[in-house]
Design a protein around this motif. Structure first.
Motif, PDB file in Angstrom:
ATOM      1  N   GLN A  68       6.168  23.215  -3.636  1.00 41.09           N
ATOM      2  CA  GLN A  68       5.558  23.548  -2.819  1.00 41.09           C
ATOM      3  C   GLN A  68       5.131  22.585  -1.841  1.00 41.09           C
ATOM      4  OE1 GLN A  68       1.030  23.773  -4.135  1.00 41.09           O
ATOM      5  NE2 GLN A  68       1.978  23.962  -5.877  1.00 41.09           N
ATOM      6  N   SER A  69       4.370  23.010  -0.637  1.00 39.53           N
ATOM      7  CA  SER A  69       4.072  22.383   0.407  1.00 39.53           C
ATOM      8  C   SER A  69       2.684  22.090   0.158  1.00 39.53           C
ATOM      9  CB  SER A  69       4.182  22.853   1.764  1.00 39.53           C
ATOM     10  OG  SER A  69       5.510  23.160   2.087  1.00 39.53           O
ATOM     11  N   ILE A  70       2.142  20.631   0.394  1.00 42.63           N
ATOM     12  CA  ILE A  70       0.871  20.259  -0.020  1.00 42.63           C
ATOM     13  C   ILE A  70       0.488  19.315   1.079  1.00 42.63           C
ATOM     14  CG2 ILE A  70       1.668  18.526  -1.721  1.00 42.63           C
ATOM     15  CD1 ILE A  70      -0.818  19.230  -3.210  1.00 42.63           C
ATOM     16  N   ASP A  71      -0.743  19.210   1.372  1.00 41.66           N
ATOM     17  CA  ASP A  71      -1.379  17.920   2.399  1.00 41.66           C
ATOM     18  C   ASP A  71      -1.053  16.625   1.909  1.00 41.66           C
ATOM     19  OD1 ASP A  71      -1.888  19.686   4.533  1.00 41.66           O
ATOM     20  OD2 ASP A  71      -3.938  20.244   3.609  1.00 41.66           O
ATOM     21  N   SER A  72      -0.685  15.725   2.570  1.00 44.31           N
ATOM     22  CA  SER A  72      -0.727  14.430   2.070  1.00 44.31           C
ATOM     23  C   SER A  72      -1.440  13.580   3.067  1.00 44.31           C
ATOM     24  CB  SER A  72       0.726  14.191   1.762  1.00 44.31           C
ATOM     25  OG  SER A  72       1.419  13.795   2.977  1.00 44.31           O
ATOM     26  N   LEU A  73      -1.717  12.191   2.282  1.00 47.37           N
ATOM     27  CA  LEU A  73      -2.180  11.101   3.073  1.00 47.37           C
ATOM     28  C   LEU A  73      -1.544  10.034   2.723  1.00 47.37           C
ATOM     29  CD1 LEU A  73      -4.433   9.904   4.849  1.00 47.37           C
ATOM     30  CD2 LEU A  73      -5.829   9.689   2.713  1.00 47.37           C
ATOM     31  N   THR A  74      -0.708   9.344   3.596  1.00 46.83           N
ATOM     32  CA  THR A  74       0.156   8.284   3.577  1.00 46.83           C
ATOM     33  C   THR A  74      -0.630   7.015   3.995  1.00 46.83           C
ATOM     34  OG1 THR A  74       2.052   9.750   3.582  1.00 46.83           O
ATOM     35  CG2 THR A  74       2.496   7.326   3.693  1.00 46.83           C
ATOM     36  N   TYR A  75      -0.866   6.177   3.096  1.00 45.13           N
ATOM     37  CA  TYR A  75      -1.276   4.681   3.414  1.00 45.13           C
ATOM     38  C   TYR A  75      -0.088   3.804   3.477  1.00 45.13           C
ATOM     39  CZ  TYR A  75      -6.402   5.779   2.278  1.00 45.13           C
ATOM     40  OH  TYR A  75      -7.479   6.276   2.092  1.00 45.13           O
ATOM     41  N   ALA A  76       0.022   3.031   4.363  1.00 40.95           N
ATOM     42  CA  ALA A  76       0.952   1.798   4.475  1.00 40.95           C
ATOM     43  C   ALA A  76       0.223   0.535   4.320  1.00 40.95           C
ATOM     44  CB  ALA A  76       1.862   2.064   5.753  1.00 40.95           C
ATOM     45  N   VAL A  77       0.365  -0.078   3.277  1.00 37.93           N
ATOM     46  CA  VAL A  77      -0.498  -1.276   2.784  1.00 37.93           C
ATOM     47  C   VAL A  77       0.088  -2.663   2.701  1.00 37.93           C
ATOM     48  CG1 VAL A  77      -2.327  -2.142   1.357  1.00 37.93           C
ATOM     49  CG2 VAL A  77      -2.090   0.301   1.507  1.00 37.93           C
ATOM     50  N   ARG A  78      -0.167  -3.629   3.371  1.00 34.75           N
ATOM     51  CA  ARG A  78       0.285  -4.908   3.261  1.00 34.75           C
ATOM     52  C   ARG A  78      -0.437  -5.801   2.404  1.00 34.75           C
ATOM     53  NH1 ARG A  78       2.737  -6.832   8.595  1.00 34.75           N
ATOM     54  NH2 ARG A  78       4.139  -5.171   7.862  1.00 34.75           N
ATOM     55  N   VAL A  79       0.167  -6.454   1.459  1.00 35.05           N
ATOM     56  CA  VAL A  79      -0.554  -7.511   0.385  1.00 35.05           C
ATOM     57  C   VAL A  79      -0.034  -8.798   1.062  1.00 35.05           C
ATOM     58  CG1 VAL A  79      -0.862  -8.183  -1.792  1.00 35.05           C
ATOM     59  CG2 VAL A  79      -0.411  -5.657  -1.344  1.00 35.05           C
ATOM     60  N   ASP A  80      -1.305  -9.744   1.233  1.00 38.74           N
ATOM     61  CA  ASP A  80      -0.949 -10.926   1.573  1.00 38.74           C
ATOM     62  C   ASP A  80      -0.587 -11.969   0.571  1.00 38.74           C
ATOM     63  OD1 ASP A  80      -0.921 -13.045   3.367  1.00 38.74           O
ATOM     64  OD2 ASP A  80      -3.051 -13.549   3.256  1.00 38.74           O
ATOM     65  N   SER A  81       0.793 -11.557   0.265  1.00 40.07           N
ATOM     66  CA  SER A  81       1.486 -12.622  -1.022  1.00 40.07           C
ATOM     67  C   SER A  81       2.982 -12.005  -1.001  1.00 40.07           C
ATOM     68  CB  SER A  81       0.828 -12.144  -2.206  1.00 40.07           C
ATOM     69  OG  SER A  81       1.640 -12.861  -3.323  1.00 40.07           O
ATOM     70  N   ASN A  82       3.837 -12.981  -1.459  1.00 37.29           N
ATOM     71  CA  ASN A  82       5.037 -12.635  -1.797  1.00 37.29           C
ATOM     72  C   ASN A  82       5.696 -12.374  -2.995  1.00 37.29           C
ATOM     73  OD1 ASN A  82       6.185 -12.250   1.022  1.00 37.29           O
ATOM     74  ND2 ASN A  82       6.054 -14.504   1.387  1.00 37.29           N
ATOM     75  N   ASP A  83       4.333 -12.721  -4.104  1.00 37.17           N
ATOM     76  CA  ASP A  83       4.693 -12.814  -5.501  1.00 37.17           C
ATOM     77  C   ASP A  83       4.635 -11.194  -5.856  1.00 37.17           C
ATOM     78  OD1 ASP A  83       4.669 -12.827  -8.056  1.00 37.17           O
ATOM     79  OD2 ASP A  83       2.853 -14.068  -8.262  1.00 37.17           O
ATOM     80  N   GLU A  84       5.905 -10.795  -6.260  1.00 37.28           N
ATOM     81  CA  GLU A  84       5.966  -9.312  -6.329  1.00 37.28           C
ATOM     82  C   GLU A  84       5.100  -8.649  -7.876  1.00 37.28           C
ATOM     83  OE1 GLU A  84       9.509  -5.958  -7.379  1.00 37.28           O
ATOM     84  OE2 GLU A  84      10.047  -8.010  -6.290  1.00 37.28           O
ATOM     85  N   LYS A  85       4.874  -9.664  -8.766  1.00 35.11           N
ATOM     86  CA  LYS A  85       4.156  -9.263  -9.971  1.00 35.11           C
ATOM     87  C   LYS A  85       2.693  -9.075  -9.250  1.00 35.11           C
ATOM     88  CE  LYS A  85       2.578 -10.993 -14.611  1.00 35.11           C
ATOM     89  NZ  LYS A  85       2.461 -12.019 -15.382  1.00 35.11           N
ATOM     90  N   PHE A  86       2.330 -10.285  -8.662  1.00 40.23           N
ATOM     91  CA  PHE A  86       0.886  -9.981  -8.241  1.00 40.23           C
ATOM     92  C   PHE A  86       0.668  -8.793  -7.250  1.00 40.23           C
ATOM     93  CE2 PHE A  86      -2.336 -10.822  -4.691  1.00 40.23           C
ATOM     94  CZ  PHE A  86      -3.278 -11.186  -5.327  1.00 40.23           C
ATOM     95  N   ILE A  87       1.486  -8.432  -6.353  1.00 37.75           N
ATOM     96  CA  ILE A  87       1.575  -7.352  -5.422  1.00 37.75           C
ATOM     97  C   ILE A  87       1.377  -6.059  -6.294  1.00 37.75           C
ATOM     98  CG2 ILE A  87       2.745  -5.896  -3.885  1.00 37.75           C
ATOM     99  CD1 ILE A  87       3.790  -8.554  -2.845  1.00 37.75           C
ATOM    100  N   ASN A  88       2.302  -5.852  -7.403  1.00 38.59           N
ATOM    101  CA  ASN A  88       2.249  -4.733  -8.114  1.00 38.59           C
ATOM    102  C   ASN A  88       0.796  -4.661  -9.026  1.00 38.59           C
ATOM    103  OD1 ASN A  88       4.554  -3.694  -7.761  1.00 38.59           O
ATOM    104  ND2 ASN A  88       5.542  -5.128  -9.053  1.00 38.59           N
ATOM    105  N   GLU A  89       0.353  -5.806  -9.410  1.00 42.14           N
ATOM    106  CA  GLU A  89      -0.989  -5.768  -9.936  1.00 42.14           C
ATOM    107  C   GLU A  89      -2.302  -5.217  -9.021  1.00 42.14           C
ATOM    108  OE1 GLU A  89      -1.707  -9.624 -11.747  1.00 42.14           O
ATOM    109  OE2 GLU A  89      -0.308  -9.603 -13.283  1.00 42.14           O
ATOM    110  N   VAL A  90      -2.259  -5.813  -7.960  1.00 42.44           N
ATOM    111  CA  VAL A  90      -3.114  -5.317  -6.976  1.00 42.44           C
ATOM    112  C   VAL A  90      -2.877  -3.953  -6.549  1.00 42.44           C
ATOM    113  CG1 VAL A  90      -3.743  -5.636  -4.517  1.00 42.44           C
ATOM    114  CG2 VAL A  90      -3.521  -7.714  -5.922  1.00 42.44           C
ATOM    115  N   ALA A  91      -1.826  -3.419  -6.553  1.00 40.47           N
ATOM    116  CA  ALA A  91      -1.323  -2.125  -6.007  1.00 40.47           C
ATOM    117  C   ALA A  91      -1.814  -1.151  -6.962  1.00 40.47           C
ATOM    118  CB  ALA A  91       0.141  -2.044  -5.681  1.00 40.47           C
ATOM    119  N   LYS A  92      -1.659  -1.361  -8.033  1.00 39.75           N
ATOM    120  CA  LYS A  92      -1.940  -0.282  -9.495  1.00 39.75           C
ATOM    121  C   LYS A  92      -3.377  -0.599 -10.200  1.00 39.75           C
ATOM    122  CE  LYS A  92       2.868   0.321  -9.537  1.00 39.75           C
ATOM    123  NZ  LYS A  92       4.238   0.076 -10.172  1.00 39.75           N
TER     124      LYS A  92
END
Length: 147
Positions: A68-92
């Motif tokens: 179906q079609s549903i309303d969505s809100l899209t956030y683009a978020v930049r984390v001030d790090s290049n450490d992928e593990k840290f970014i995933n922890e902050v994101a989730k």
């Protein structure tokens, strides 16, 4: 009408994230005041997500409903790090991007829990390179007891 509601919710979301971010205890080793500066919302878009496949729990297990079609809100978020593990922890984390912008956000949570909207979060590292994209819906935030 739904777009206006989502837009007003976004305004509340930004105000909530800025004003109340330091009320949460972080699960990372970062104090809450520092966590506010770790990520930045770089863009927000309200749109319709076509082909969204909702699911429902029944006694026979999880049943997928027709697209179906549903309303969505899209956030683009930049984390001030290049450490992928840290970014995933902050994101989730419930006290990071997932919690502050989506599940613990008083403006967004009621829309998601009533299945009227979904939130798509696109996370980038500090160089602007995409790291992950996550879709949050009622099932994603169901276990959250805080609002």
């Amino acid at each position: 009408m739904k777009r206006i509601i989502l837009l007003s919710c976004f305004v509340g979301a930004v105000a909530f994230a800025g004003d109340h971010a330091d009320n949460h205890k972080p699960s990372l080793d970062l104090p809450p005041d520092l966590l506010k500066g770790v990520f930045t919302v770089t863009s927000v878009k309200i749109s319709t997500l076509n082909g969204y496949i909702p699911s429902m729990e029944t006694s026979k297990g999880v049943v997928k409903l027709p697209p179906q079609s549903i309303d969505s809100l899209t956030y683009a978020v930049r984390v001030d790090s290049n450490d992928e593990k840290f970014i995933n922890e902050v994101a989730k984390d419930d006290y990071g991007i997932k919690g502050l912008l989506v599940c613990n956000n008083l403006a967004i949570r009621p829309l998601i829990m009533s299945k009227n909207a979904v939130v798509l979060v696109s996370v980038e590292n500090k160089e602007g390179e995409p790291i992950s994209v996550t879709l949050y819906d009622s099932k994603s935030c169901k276990k959250k007891s805080k609002a």
